[in-house]
Design a protein around this motif. Sequence first.
Motif, mmCIF file in Angstrom:
data_model
loop_
_atom_site.group_PDB
_atom_site.id
_atom_site.type_symbol
_atom_site.label_atom_id
_atom_site.label_comp_id
_atom_site.label_asym_id
_atom_site.label_seq_id
_atom_site.Cartn_x
_atom_site.Cartn_y
_atom_site.Cartn_z
ATOM 1 N N VAL A 95 0.863 -1.175 0.000
ATOM 2 C CA VAL A 95 0.000 0.000 0.000
ATOM 3 C C VAL A 95 0.901 1.227 0.000
ATOM 4 C CG1 VAL A 95 -1.892 -1.170 1.181
ATOM 5 C CG2 VAL A 95 -0.204 0.102 2.519
ATOM 6 N N PHE A 96 0.404 2.318 -0.590
ATOM 7 C CA PHE A 96 1.195 3.542 -0.625
ATOM 8 C C PHE A 96 0.270 4.745 -0.764
ATOM 9 C CE2 PHE A 96 0.573 2.458 -5.040
ATOM 10 C CZ PHE A 96 0.408 3.678 -5.692
ATOM 11 N N ARG A 134 -5.000 0.214 -7.081
ATOM 12 C CA ARG A 134 -6.388 0.632 -6.947
ATOM 13 C C ARG A 134 -6.560 1.370 -5.625
ATOM 14 N NH1 ARG A 134 -8.782 -3.270 -3.635
ATOM 15 N NH2 ARG A 134 -7.589 -5.226 -3.479
ATOM 16 N N PRO A 135 -7.398 2.394 -5.608
ATOM 17 C CA PRO A 135 -7.541 3.202 -4.400
ATOM 18 C C PRO A 135 -8.276 2.449 -3.294
ATOM 19 C CG PRO A 135 -9.105 3.917 -6.063
ATOM 20 C CD PRO A 135 -8.222 2.902 -6.722
ATOM 21 N N LEU A 136 -7.826 2.687 -2.078
ATOM 22 C CA LEU A 136 -8.490 2.138 -0.901
ATOM 23 C C LEU A 136 -9.302 3.190 -0.167
ATOM 24 C CD1 LEU A 136 -5.670 -0.088 0.674
ATOM 25 C CD2 LEU A 136 -7.564 -0.804 -0.811
ATOM 26 N N THR A 137 -9.015 4.457 -0.426
ATOM 27 C CA THR A 137 -9.644 5.540 0.330
ATOM 28 C C THR A 137 -10.282 6.543 -0.622
ATOM 29 O OG1 THR A 137 -7.539 6.739 0.379
ATOM 30 C CG2 THR A 137 -8.042 5.315 2.265
ATOM 31 N N PRO A 138 -11.264 7.289 -0.135
ATOM 32 C CA PRO A 138 -11.986 8.213 -1.015
ATOM 33 C C PRO A 138 -11.303 9.560 -1.145
ATOM 34 C CG PRO A 138 -13.014 8.194 1.150
ATOM 35 C CD PRO A 138 -11.891 7.180 1.195
ATOM 36 N N LEU A 139 -11.762 10.315 -2.122
ATOM 37 C CA LEU A 139 -11.373 11.710 -2.260
ATOM 38 C C LEU A 139 -12.305 12.563 -1.408
ATOM 39 C CD1 LEU A 139 -10.875 11.870 -6.130
ATOM 40 C CD2 LEU A 139 -9.083 12.198 -4.435
ATOM 41 N N GLU A 156 -4.640 -10.731 8.169
ATOM 42 C CA GLU A 156 -5.655 -11.552 8.833
ATOM 43 C C GLU A 156 -6.976 -10.800 8.949
ATOM 44 O OE1 GLU A 156 -4.460 -13.228 12.509
ATOM 45 O OE2 GLU A 156 -2.690 -14.232 11.685
ATOM 46 N N ARG A 157 -6.890 -9.522 9.311
ATOM 47 C CA ARG A 157 -8.114 -8.730 9.426
ATOM 48 C C ARG A 157 -8.518 -8.111 8.089
ATOM 49 N NH1 ARG A 157 -5.733 -6.965 14.560
ATOM 50 N NH2 ARG A 157 -6.973 -7.845 16.271
ATOM 51 N N GLY A 158 -7.612 -8.133 7.124
ATOM 52 C CA GLY A 158 -7.913 -7.520 5.841
ATOM 53 C C GLY A 158 -7.997 -6.010 5.933
ATOM 54 N N GLU A 159 -7.067 -5.415 6.709
ATOM 55 C CA GLU A 159 -7.119 -3.977 6.954
ATOM 56 C C GLU A 159 -5.722 -3.360 6.896
ATOM 57 O OE1 GLU A 159 -10.899 -3.380 9.982
ATOM 58 O OE2 GLU A 159 -8.948 -3.924 10.846
ATOM 59 N N VAL A 160 -5.701 -2.048 6.724
ATOM 60 C CA VAL A 160 -4.493 -1.247 6.870
ATOM 61 C C VAL A 160 -4.719 -0.301 8.034
ATOM 62 C CG1 VAL A 160 -2.916 0.388 5.787
ATOM 63 C CG2 VAL A 160 -4.063 -1.343 4.389
ATOM 64 N N TRP A 161 -3.910 -0.408 9.073
ATOM 65 C CA TRP A 161 -3.998 0.511 10.213
ATOM 66 C C TRP A 161 -3.016 1.649 9.974
ATOM 67 C CZ3 TRP A 161 -4.891 -1.988 15.666
ATOM 68 C CH2 TRP A 161 -6.006 -2.835 15.596
ATOM 69 N N CYS A 162 -3.488 2.894 10.126
ATOM 70 C CA CYS A 162 -2.644 4.042 9.809
ATOM 71 C C CYS A 162 -3.195 5.301 10.456
ATOM 72 C CB CYS A 162 -2.555 4.237 8.295
ATOM 73 S SG CYS A 162 -4.138 4.528 7.484
ATOM 74 N N VAL A 163 -2.523 6.403 10.221
ATOM 75 C CA VAL A 163 -2.975 7.716 10.681
ATOM 76 C C VAL A 163 -3.843 8.343 9.604
ATOM 77 C CG1 VAL A 163 -2.248 10.053 11.327
ATOM 78 C CG2 VAL A 163 -0.927 8.070 12.111
ATOM 79 N N LEU A 164 -4.989 8.874 10.023
ATOM 80 C CA LEU A 164 -5.840 9.668 9.134
ATOM 81 C C LEU A 164 -5.788 11.120 9.586
ATOM 82 C CD1 LEU A 164 -8.116 10.421 7.130
ATOM 83 C CD2 LEU A 164 -9.749 9.628 8.863
ATOM 84 N N VAL A 178 -6.736 10.902 13.720
ATOM 85 C CA VAL A 178 -7.078 9.697 14.466
ATOM 86 C C VAL A 178 -6.373 8.507 13.826
ATOM 87 C CG1 VAL A 178 -9.306 10.492 15.348
ATOM 88 C CG2 VAL A 178 -9.182 9.437 13.083
ATOM 89 N N ILE A 179 -6.293 7.426 14.584
ATOM 90 C CA ILE A 179 -5.805 6.158 14.052
ATOM 91 C C ILE A 179 -7.006 5.390 13.514
ATOM 92 C CG2 ILE A 179 -4.671 3.980 14.618
ATOM 93 C CD1 ILE A 179 -3.147 5.494 16.799
ATOM 94 N N VAL A 180 -6.858 4.859 12.303
ATOM 95 C CA VAL A 180 -7.986 4.209 11.646
ATOM 96 C C VAL A 180 -7.577 2.867 11.062
ATOM 97 C CG1 VAL A 180 -9.077 6.417 11.058
ATOM 98 C CG2 VAL A 180 -7.507 5.331 9.419
ATOM 99 N N ALA A 181 -8.606 2.092 10.677
ATOM 100 C CA ALA A 181 -8.418 0.845 9.944
ATOM 101 C C ALA A 181 -9.116 0.986 8.599
ATOM 102 C CB ALA A 181 -8.988 -0.329 10.724
ATOM 103 N N VAL A 182 -8.344 0.841 7.508
ATOM 104 C CA VAL A 182 -8.869 0.973 6.149
ATOM 105 C C VAL A 182 -9.023 -0.425 5.559
ATOM 106 C CG1 VAL A 182 -8.441 1.888 3.840
ATOM 107 C CG2 VAL A 182 -7.745 3.203 5.857
ATOM 108 N N PRO A 183 -10.209 -0.780 5.050
ATOM 109 C CA PRO A 183 -10.390 -2.119 4.464
ATOM 110 C C PRO A 183 -9.501 -2.321 3.237
ATOM 111 C CG PRO A 183 -12.518 -1.040 4.848
ATOM 112 C CD PRO A 183 -11.458 0.001 5.049
ATOM 113 N N LEU A 184 -8.884 -3.491 3.152
ATOM 114 C CA LEU A 184 -8.039 -3.822 2.000
ATOM 115 C C LEU A 184 -8.856 -4.200 0.770
ATOM 116 C CD1 LEU A 184 -4.983 -5.896 3.319
ATOM 117 C CD2 LEU A 184 -4.881 -3.925 1.793
#
Length: 679
Positions: A95-96, A134-139, A156-164, A178-184
């Motif tokens: 992811v990038f 492919r994008p994981l997050t919206p505009l 395992e959870r199918g997520e990316v944990w990161c800073v939003l 906040v810290i969030v989980a983005v679905p893969l």
Amino acid sequence: MVSTAPYGAWKSPIGAALAASHDGRPEFVGAVGEEVWWTGPRPSEGGRRALVRRRADGTEQSLLPAPWNVRSRVIEYGGQPWAAVPRAEGGPIAVFVNFADQRLYVFEPDAWPGAGADAGPGAGPGAHGAAEPRPLTPLSALGGGLRWADPRIDLERGEVWCVLEEFTGETPTDVRRVIVAVPLDGSAAEDRTAVRELTDERNRFVTGPKLSPDGRRAAWIAWDHPGMPWDGTVVNLADVTQDGRLTRVRPVVGGAVESIAQAEWTPDGELLVASDRSGWWNLYRIPLEGGRATALCPRAEEFGGPLWRIGSRWFAPLPTGLIAVVHGRGTTALGVLDPETGELTDAAGPWTAWAPSLAVQGSRVVGVAASPRSGYEVVELDTAAGRTRVIGAEHVHPVDPAYYPEPHIRTFSGPGGRKVHAHIYPPHSPDHTAPAGELPPYVVWAHGGPTDHAPLVLDLEIAYFTSRGIGVAEVNYGGSTGYGREYRNRLREQWGVVDVEDCAAVAGVLAEEGTADPARLAIRGASAGGWTAAASLATTDVYACGTVIYPVLDPLSWAAEDGTHDFESRYLESLIGSPSEVPGRYRHRSPLRHADRITASFLLLQGLDDVICPPSQCERFVAEMAGRGVPHAYVTFEGEGHGFRRAETMIRALEAELSLYARTFGIDAPDVPTLELTK
């Protein structure tokens, strides 16, 4: 044959184009299975940053072709912009963050035919095949939109944990983090509500979470206005539930006057931090449920630094229980620390500056380092064998190293006898010598930050001047990092005073001892260094001219109507004081409000897309200088922000700067483009 020519008029093979082509450095190194990845600069490709992959066989591949640009804008200075994990089948998944739209993307490089091809996000659907990013997050159309940094992939959870970082209004300070989980699976690509928030807004700033080896706990660094991360931070600890929620969030270390630069888990589940509670960033083992922290290697040197970018890493635990550390006082080294005995063994090699970017790959440690004879390169230390080697972005000398300057590490005496650290680069060329009795011109360089430092490394911009017969003095003035908290705190409420005095002290000594020509001294700085340069021209008579690059020029308006970004919006409260309590101090130190005092010629360089130091400050400054009879030039660059990245910009800026010095110092340099000065 060595020829005699005046200082500044020496011919040099180090041109502005050569210096520009080698600007920037590898960043954000990471281990992906048996591979090593990092981001690399591409000045000739619009200043983008590429994602580079080094395979186990040593071959390198640029994974994302232009115009993909792997760079986050969180807190504007950014942070870790990518993550990747190996898989048993199908190769790694990555992811990038793409700079242009700040969306988080996922891709599989081994399944993407476009990896390394000349296509990018504007190439149209299907340009890369089914596995294109492919994008994981919206505009978002609101304010600065949505930004992401410091990702961690959880397959395992199918997520990316990161800073939003999410902008909620029209001003730069209408923002939440906040810290969030983005679905893969991409379900959040058009749906913001599909992004799962893991923390509340109790803190203004957060880093990405670090999960304990058993996955049951998460730790992250947080801080709030008006403090900066080098003033005071806390480490928050939370329990991780089976369904992936963070509960029982509590601070376990840190505070308003203790800066935690990094937090990390050891393989056996101990929490380590780099804290400056002793006056130096040292390593500590932190008990999870109360008790005293244990210093692992107490020393009067730094094992951490200023957290300008989220995800910076000065230490990395090894599977053996040892810890790889970047440490030093002024200069830095890579060492291996035994936390049980406190024994520290440094890696062999010529490097004098290690970036806060470490990765561990079994018994190997990978980092980014440079020396006075080489630019930044990716270096591997085999801790089992005790050997180091360059494995990526190797510095290949573009010219004969005989043209490189030879730095002198010096400590000067400033006002009141205080120590001022500096690196002095005398003019140097194997082809030329100056006429007997002539003293060289010198340019004093003030670094940015100001809570930062000038590293002791090869910089072809410095060599551009020294190889022509112009000396450079890089000053780590009071307030710089690398010398402990007391030295750092010299600048508290003294910005525009201590930095100006320390630069002038270095220039004065160089002139008095006969190293520099007192009539041919200049000052140069960018960002906070631009402030120091402009303030020096307004308050001293030391310099004949100056180069001021994307500066702060009026602190009151910089944090108010000019609307700088949120991260530094209250930085000046520690650097100058509360604007509501000491507004006179702000006005007194403002170069813009004292433009009438400036009599030395100057060059002003500004990116028109700069949101940290907006061009409105320069525009008002130039308007104030109009008609005063002071020769000056204002050069702007479309598409450039805070920190020039494009090769053509850097070439124009360097040549304009040299032209200013040639004109001011009376140097006949026919190969230098003429800089038009107005009065």
